[in-house]
Design a protein around this motif. Structure first.
Motif, PDB file in Angstrom:
ATOM      1  N   SER A 173     -35.997  85.687 -13.788  1.00  0.00           N
ATOM      2  CA  SER A 173     -36.333  86.621 -12.716  1.00  0.00           C
ATOM      3  C   SER A 173     -35.233  86.723 -11.671  1.00  0.00           C
ATOM      4  CB  SER A 173     -37.646  86.190 -12.048  1.00  0.00           C
ATOM      5  OG  SER A 173     -37.523  84.877 -11.519  1.00  0.00           O
ATOM      6  N   GLU A 174     -34.267  85.793 -11.681  1.00  0.00           N
ATOM      7  CA  GLU A 174     -33.197  85.797 -10.683  1.00  0.00           C
ATOM      8  C   GLU A 174     -32.193  86.913 -10.965  1.00  0.00           C
ATOM      9  OE1 GLU A 174     -34.337  81.520 -11.706  1.00  0.00           O
ATOM     10  OE2 GLU A 174     -33.700  83.310 -12.811  1.00  0.00           O
ATOM     11  N   GLN A 175     -31.400  87.213  -9.953  1.00  0.00           N
ATOM     12  CA  GLN A 175     -30.307  88.162 -10.116  1.00  0.00           C
ATOM     13  C   GLN A 175     -29.241  87.557 -11.028  1.00  0.00           C
ATOM     14  OE1 GLN A 175     -30.268  91.453  -8.990  1.00  0.00           O
ATOM     15  NE2 GLN A 175     -32.411  90.817  -8.783  1.00  0.00           N
ATOM     16  N   PRO A 176     -28.367  88.407 -11.619  1.00  0.00           N
ATOM     17  CA  PRO A 176     -27.479  87.945 -12.684  1.00  0.00           C
ATOM     18  C   PRO A 176     -26.642  86.714 -12.371  1.00  0.00           C
ATOM     19  CG  PRO A 176     -27.487  90.323 -12.635  1.00  0.00           C
ATOM     20  CD  PRO A 176     -28.310  89.877 -11.464  1.00  0.00           C
ATOM     21  N   VAL A 177     -25.945  86.652 -11.234  1.00  0.00           N
ATOM     22  CA  VAL A 177     -25.066  85.512 -10.967  1.00  0.00           C
ATOM     23  C   VAL A 177     -25.875  84.224 -10.901  1.00  0.00           C
ATOM     24  CG1 VAL A 177     -23.515  84.439  -9.291  1.00  0.00           C
ATOM     25  CG2 VAL A 177     -23.271  86.871  -9.830  1.00  0.00           C
ATOM     26  N   THR A 178     -26.971  84.239 -10.171  1.00  0.00           N
ATOM     27  CA  THR A 178     -27.810  83.046 -10.055  1.00  0.00           C
ATOM     28  C   THR A 178     -28.374  82.632 -11.407  1.00  0.00           C
ATOM     29  OG1 THR A 178     -28.424  83.644  -7.797  1.00  0.00           O
ATOM     30  CG2 THR A 178     -29.841  82.061  -8.941  1.00  0.00           C
ATOM     31  N   ALA A 179     -28.873  83.607 -12.154  1.00  0.00           N
ATOM     32  CA  ALA A 179     -29.467  83.307 -13.463  1.00  0.00           C
ATOM     33  C   ALA A 179     -28.440  82.716 -14.417  1.00  0.00           C
ATOM     34  CB  ALA A 179     -30.071  84.580 -14.051  1.00  0.00           C
ATOM     35  N   LEU A 220     -23.230  78.226 -34.502  1.00  0.00           N
ATOM     36  CA  LEU A 220     -23.299  77.697 -35.859  1.00  0.00           C
ATOM     37  C   LEU A 220     -22.190  76.678 -36.102  1.00  0.00           C
ATOM     38  CD1 LEU A 220     -24.127  80.950 -37.850  1.00  0.00           C
ATOM     39  CD2 LEU A 220     -25.584  78.924 -37.636  1.00  0.00           C
ATOM     40  N   ARG A 221     -20.977  76.959 -35.597  1.00  0.00           N
ATOM     41  CA  ARG A 221     -19.883  75.995 -35.744  1.00  0.00           C
ATOM     42  C   ARG A 221     -20.218  74.666 -35.085  1.00  0.00           C
ATOM     43  NH1 ARG A 221     -16.144  80.602 -35.417  1.00  0.00           N
ATOM     44  NH2 ARG A 221     -16.365  80.653 -33.147  1.00  0.00           N
ATOM     45  N   ARG A 222     -20.895  74.725 -33.938  1.00  0.00           N
ATOM     46  CA  ARG A 222     -21.200  73.520 -33.170  1.00  0.00           C
ATOM     47  C   ARG A 222     -22.543  72.895 -33.546  1.00  0.00           C
ATOM     48  NH1 ARG A 222     -18.080  72.560 -28.668  1.00  0.00           N
ATOM     49  NH2 ARG A 222     -16.425  74.087 -28.324  1.00  0.00           N
ATOM     50  N   GLY A 223     -23.303  73.550 -34.414  1.00  0.00           N
ATOM     51  CA  GLY A 223     -24.608  73.031 -34.793  1.00  0.00           C
ATOM     52  C   GLY A 223     -25.605  73.033 -33.654  1.00  0.00           C
ATOM     53  N   LEU A 224     -25.525  74.071 -32.800  1.00  0.00           N
ATOM     54  CA  LEU A 224     -26.384  74.171 -31.630  1.00  0.00           C
ATOM     55  C   LEU A 224     -27.315  75.376 -31.721  1.00  0.00           C
ATOM     56  CD1 LEU A 224     -23.776  73.563 -28.770  1.00  0.00           C
ATOM     57  CD2 LEU A 224     -25.444  71.928 -29.650  1.00  0.00           C
ATOM     58  N   PRO A 225     -28.480  75.305 -31.073  1.00  0.00           N
ATOM     59  CA  PRO A 225     -29.287  76.524 -30.909  1.00  0.00           C
ATOM     60  C   PRO A 225     -28.547  77.502 -30.000  1.00  0.00           C
ATOM     61  CG  PRO A 225     -30.545  74.539 -30.358  1.00  0.00           C
ATOM     62  CD  PRO A 225     -29.111  74.134 -30.456  1.00  0.00           C
ATOM     63  N   LEU A 226     -28.833  78.770 -30.191  1.00  0.00           N
ATOM     64  CA  LEU A 226     -28.272  79.812 -29.322  1.00  0.00           C
ATOM     65  C   LEU A 226     -29.373  80.315 -28.400  1.00  0.00           C
ATOM     66  CD1 LEU A 226     -25.955  81.762 -28.557  1.00  0.00           C
ATOM     67  CD2 LEU A 226     -26.889  83.346 -30.256  1.00  0.00           C
ATOM     68  N   ARG A 227     -29.100  80.279 -27.100  1.00  0.00           N
ATOM     69  CA  ARG A 227     -30.073  80.776 -26.124  1.00  0.00           C
ATOM     70  C   ARG A 227     -29.564  82.086 -25.535  1.00  0.00           C
ATOM     71  NH1 ARG A 227     -31.656  76.851 -21.400  1.00  0.00           N
ATOM     72  NH2 ARG A 227     -29.450  77.159 -20.938  1.00  0.00           N
ATOM     73  N   LEU A 228     -30.343  83.130 -25.694  1.00  0.00           N
ATOM     74  CA  LEU A 228     -30.040  84.426 -25.096  1.00  0.00           C
ATOM     75  C   LEU A 228     -30.652  84.468 -23.706  1.00  0.00           C
ATOM     76  CD1 LEU A 228     -31.026  86.674 -28.144  1.00  0.00           C
ATOM     77  CD2 LEU A 228     -28.796  85.656 -27.658  1.00  0.00           C
ATOM     78  N   VAL A 229     -29.836  84.773 -22.707  1.00  0.00           N
ATOM     79  CA  VAL A 229     -30.292  84.757 -21.315  1.00  0.00           C
ATOM     80  C   VAL A 229     -30.224  86.174 -20.761  1.00  0.00           C
ATOM     81  CG1 VAL A 229     -29.898  83.839 -19.012  1.00  0.00           C
ATOM     82  CG2 VAL A 229     -29.437  82.411 -21.018  1.00  0.00           C
ATOM     83  N   GLN A 230     -31.360  86.671 -20.358  1.00  0.00           N
ATOM     84  CA  GLN A 230     -31.430  87.997 -19.743  1.00  0.00           C
ATOM     85  C   GLN A 230     -31.861  87.850 -18.291  1.00  0.00           C
ATOM     86  OE1 GLN A 230     -33.986  90.893 -21.674  1.00  0.00           O
ATOM     87  NE2 GLN A 230     -34.244  91.982 -19.752  1.00  0.00           N
TER      88      GLN A 230
END
Length: 285
Positions: free
Chosen positions: A83-89, A29-39
């Motif tokens: 679908s990748e493992q955490p570090v790669t994703a 919100l401070r930066r005026g950007l969308p927030l992307r949640l990555v799982q």
């Protein structure tokens, strides 16, 4: 190419991930950007409970997105499963973002981070800034009275980095906070050659030269961000020690990482493990 005009946060079922998502939402919100949640893959090991909402069958990603949308209705939220493992994703997410935010656990007894192997691997290899956020931190911890606590940046004036100063000045401007630019130095060894030509006993001359270098390093950025109050701190001793002290009163601590290295330097490593404020690790050439 995917646009980098987004702020991403790694999301799983952990408490530290939830705190990182809260912090990332405020920063977006401070930066005026969308927030992307990555799982990433295998992040659904434990589904958290969303208070006052009974939605059986919802996964981690959906619940985090829903909770944040309630808390920040003006925030654009994008949910992405990988679908990748955490570090790669997370490395891929970082490459597609202005900044990646990750969570870290806090010690009890000794304040600081307990940084997991995934967070360390991503922080040491990401090509864009990564912010580590300590679990248990509250929004009011970033403030002192009505305003934000200072942003602190550690700078090597013998090799100043524009990427580092740009990030630090922008972070301070977004918060309306002062910026403390810190360089720590020590005397040259009694024996041996120093590439900068300094000799034992030249302490006063060396200090004055470093003071001029520090002022010169930030001069351009002062003019670009005239609204940011800047304090230049030239301190004798080890940089890690002084950064840890300065960070106790900071809303954000900023340190650099050389892009050609696949690991954190000694100072950055000390900071990410022991500083209790959010820490931004900024890669630079």
């Amino acid at each position: 190419m995917t646009s980098t005009r987004v702020l991403s946060v790694g999301t799983d079922a952990s408490r530290e991930s939830a705190h990182a998502a809260d912090w990332a939402a405020r920063e977006a919100l401070r930066r005026g950007l969308p927030l992307r949640l990555v799982q990433a893959a295998d992040a659904e090991r434990e589904v958290p409970r969303l208070p006052d909402v009974d939605m059986p069958g919802r996964g981690v990603l959906d619940l985090v997105a829903l909770r944040l949308s309630y808390a920040h209705p003006a925030l654009e939220i994008i949910a992405r499963r990988r679908s990748e493992q955490p570090v790669t994703a997370l490395l891929e997410a970082a490459s597609e973002s202005e900044t990646l935010v990750l969570g870290s656990r806090g010690f009890t007894g000794y304040s600081g981070f307990l940084v997991g192997s995934v967070a360390l691997a991503v922080t040491a290899r990401a090509r864009r800034p990564v912010i580590l956020v300590r679990a248990g931190g509250l929004p009011e911890d970033e403030r002192e009275g009505p305003g934000f606590r200072p942003v602190v940046v550690g700078l090597d004036v013998t090799a100043p980095a524009d990427e580092l100063l740009s990030y630090a000045f922008e972070a301070a401007a977004l918060r309306g906070a002062p910026l403390h630019v810190l360089h720590a130095w020590t005397l040259p060894p009694l024996h041996g050659h120093r590439p900068d030509g300094a000799q034992p006993g030249d302490a006063a001359r060396q200090e004055e030269g470093l003071r001029r270098s520090l002022a010169e390093a930030v001069r351009t950025w002062r003019s670009k961000y005239p609204e940011v109050p800047v304090e230049e701190l030239l301190l004798y001793g080890q940089p890690g020690h002084h950064l840890l002290k300065a960070a106790t009163a900071a809303s954000l601590t900023v340190v650099g990482r050389r892009t050609y290295a696949s690991h954190l330097g000694a100072t950055a490593h000390s900071v990410v493990h022991h500083v209790t404020s959010p820490v931004a690790i900024v890669p630079h050439s």
